[in-house]
Design a protein around this motif. Structure first.
Motif, PDB file in Angstrom:
ATOM      1  N   ASP A   1       0.829  -1.203   0.000  1.00  9.12           N
ATOM      2  CA  ASP A   1       0.000   0.000   0.000  1.00  9.12           C
ATOM      3  C   ASP A   1       0.866   1.257   0.000  1.00  9.12           C
ATOM      4  O   ASP A   1       0.575   2.232  -0.700  1.00  9.12           O
ATOM      5  N   SER A   2       1.943   1.231   0.778  1.00  5.21           N
ATOM      6  CA  SER A   2       2.855   2.377   0.824  1.00  5.21           C
ATOM      7  C   SER A   2       3.543   2.595  -0.522  1.00  5.21           C
ATOM      8  O   SER A   2       3.702   3.737  -0.968  1.00  5.21           O
ATOM      9  N   SER A   3       3.928   1.504  -1.168  1.00  2.04           N
ATOM     10  CA  SER A   3       4.598   1.657  -2.460  1.00  2.04           C
ATOM     11  C   SER A   3       3.636   2.220  -3.502  1.00  2.04           C
ATOM     12  O   SER A   3       4.030   3.025  -4.347  1.00  2.04           O
ATOM     13  N   LYS A   4       2.372   1.829  -3.434  1.00  2.00           N
ATOM     14  CA  LYS A   4       1.380   2.405  -4.355  1.00  2.00           C
ATOM     15  C   LYS A   4       1.201   3.893  -4.098  1.00  2.00           C
ATOM     16  O   LYS A   4       1.071   4.682  -5.040  1.00  2.00           O
ATOM     17  N   ALA A   5       1.215   4.285  -2.830  1.00  2.00           N
ATOM     18  CA  ALA A   5       1.064   5.704  -2.496  1.00  2.00           C
ATOM     19  C   ALA A   5       2.259   6.516  -2.996  1.00  2.00           C
ATOM     20  O   ALA A   5       2.082   7.628  -3.514  1.00  2.00           O
ATOM     21  N   VAL A   6       3.450   5.982  -2.871  1.00  2.00           N
ATOM     22  CA  VAL A   6       4.649   6.689  -3.324  1.00  2.00           C
ATOM     23  C   VAL A   6       4.621   6.873  -4.835  1.00  2.00           C
ATOM     24  O   VAL A   6       4.925   7.956  -5.359  1.00  2.00           O
ATOM     25  N   VAL A   7       4.243   5.832  -5.550  1.00  2.00           N
ATOM     26  CA  VAL A   7       4.185   5.918  -7.009  1.00  2.00           C
ATOM     27  C   VAL A   7       3.113   6.909  -7.442  1.00  2.00           C
ATOM     28  O   VAL A   7       3.308   7.670  -8.397  1.00  2.00           O
ATOM     29  N   THR A   8       1.994   6.922  -6.747  1.00  5.21           N
ATOM     30  CA  THR A   8       0.923   7.858  -7.076  1.00  5.21           C
ATOM     31  C   THR A   8       1.370   9.304  -6.863  1.00  5.21           C
ATOM     32  O   THR A   8       0.988  10.195  -7.620  1.00  5.21           O
ATOM     33  N   MET A   9       2.203   9.548  -5.850  1.00  4.22           N
ATOM     34  CA  MET A   9       2.713  10.903  -5.604  1.00  4.22           C
ATOM     35  C   MET A   9       3.512  11.415  -6.796  1.00  4.22           C
ATOM     36  O   MET A   9       3.543  12.606  -7.059  1.00  4.22           O
ATOM     37  N   TYR A  10       4.154  10.515  -7.508  1.00  5.36           N
ATOM     38  CA  TYR A  10       4.947  10.900  -8.672  1.00  5.36           C
ATOM     39  C   TYR A  10       4.147  10.870  -9.962  1.00  5.36           C
ATOM     40  O   TYR A  10       4.704  11.043 -11.047  1.00  5.36           O
ATOM     41  N   GLY A  11       2.851  10.608  -9.866  1.00  3.88           N
ATOM     42  CA  GLY A  11       1.983  10.671 -11.025  1.00  3.88           C
ATOM     43  C   GLY A  11       1.980   9.426 -11.889  1.00  3.88           C
ATOM     44  O   GLY A  11       1.517   9.468 -13.029  1.00  3.88           O
ATOM     45  N   ALA A  12       2.465   8.320 -11.379  1.00  3.45           N
ATOM     46  CA  ALA A  12       2.486   7.086 -12.158  1.00  3.45           C
ATOM     47  C   ALA A  12       1.285   6.216 -11.784  1.00  3.45           C
ATOM     48  O   ALA A  12       0.553   6.499 -10.838  1.00  3.45           O
ATOM     49  N   ASP A  13       1.122   5.156 -12.526  1.00  6.01           N
ATOM     50  CA  ASP A  13       0.045   4.209 -12.277  1.00  6.01           C
ATOM     51  C   ASP A  13       0.301   3.502 -10.938  1.00  6.01           C
ATOM     52  O   ASP A  13       1.408   3.027 -10.688  1.00  6.01           O
TER      53      ASP A  13
END
Length: 143
Positions: free
Chosen positions: A74-86
């Motif tokens: 879940d944390s890795s998804k949040a980090v990727v979302t912060m950078y605008g990625a899928d």
């Protein structure tokens, strides 16, 4: 009817097939730093085994990690979302290193086996079995 290729389809193929192969290649690159193969044949055997083991046991290790520590994903998804990625790319941030680590033992085991057999190149199967039994006895005696 022609088959259309899209960027999403290509990305899906990379996720399905590319991650295990890239993880195995990364594991192989890491261990090249520590135990360099002696011959091209040994290098090929070790590379192929590392990629195969990473492809087979890597996803199992990722699933085990996900069941043990789901908040990491879940944390890795949040980090990727912060950078605008899928958000699905967040799983790859965790899965890539885990899959690479899953392939490392194959490099060492195959390398050790190749070198053990190379020392006994001119022995027959019975002599190899005798040597293997001696090694097992020595290990049991040391424990």
């Amino acid at each position: 009817m022609p088959i259309e290729t899209t960027t999403a389809g290509g990305a899906a193929l990379v996720k399905i097939f590319g991650v295990p192969v890239l993880a195995g290649a990364a594991a192989t690159a890491l261990v090249f730093l520590f135990m360099w193969p002696r011959t091209l044949h040994e290098a090929f055997l070790r590379l192929a085994s590392t990629i195969a083991v990473s492809s087979i046991f890597g996803p199992v290790a990722v699933m085990m990690l996900h069941s043990w520590w789901p908040s990491l994903f879940d944390s890795s998804k949040a980090v990727v979302t912060m950078y605008g990625a899928d958000p699905a790319m967040g799983v790859l941030f965790v899965a890539g290193p885990v899959m690479a680590l899953a392939g490392l033992p194959a490099w060492w085991i195959v390398g050790g086996l190749v070198r053990w057999l190379d020392k006994r190149r001119h022995k027959d199967l019975g002599e190899l079995a005798h040597d293997a039994a001696e090694v097992v006895r020595d290990v049991r005696g040391a424990l």
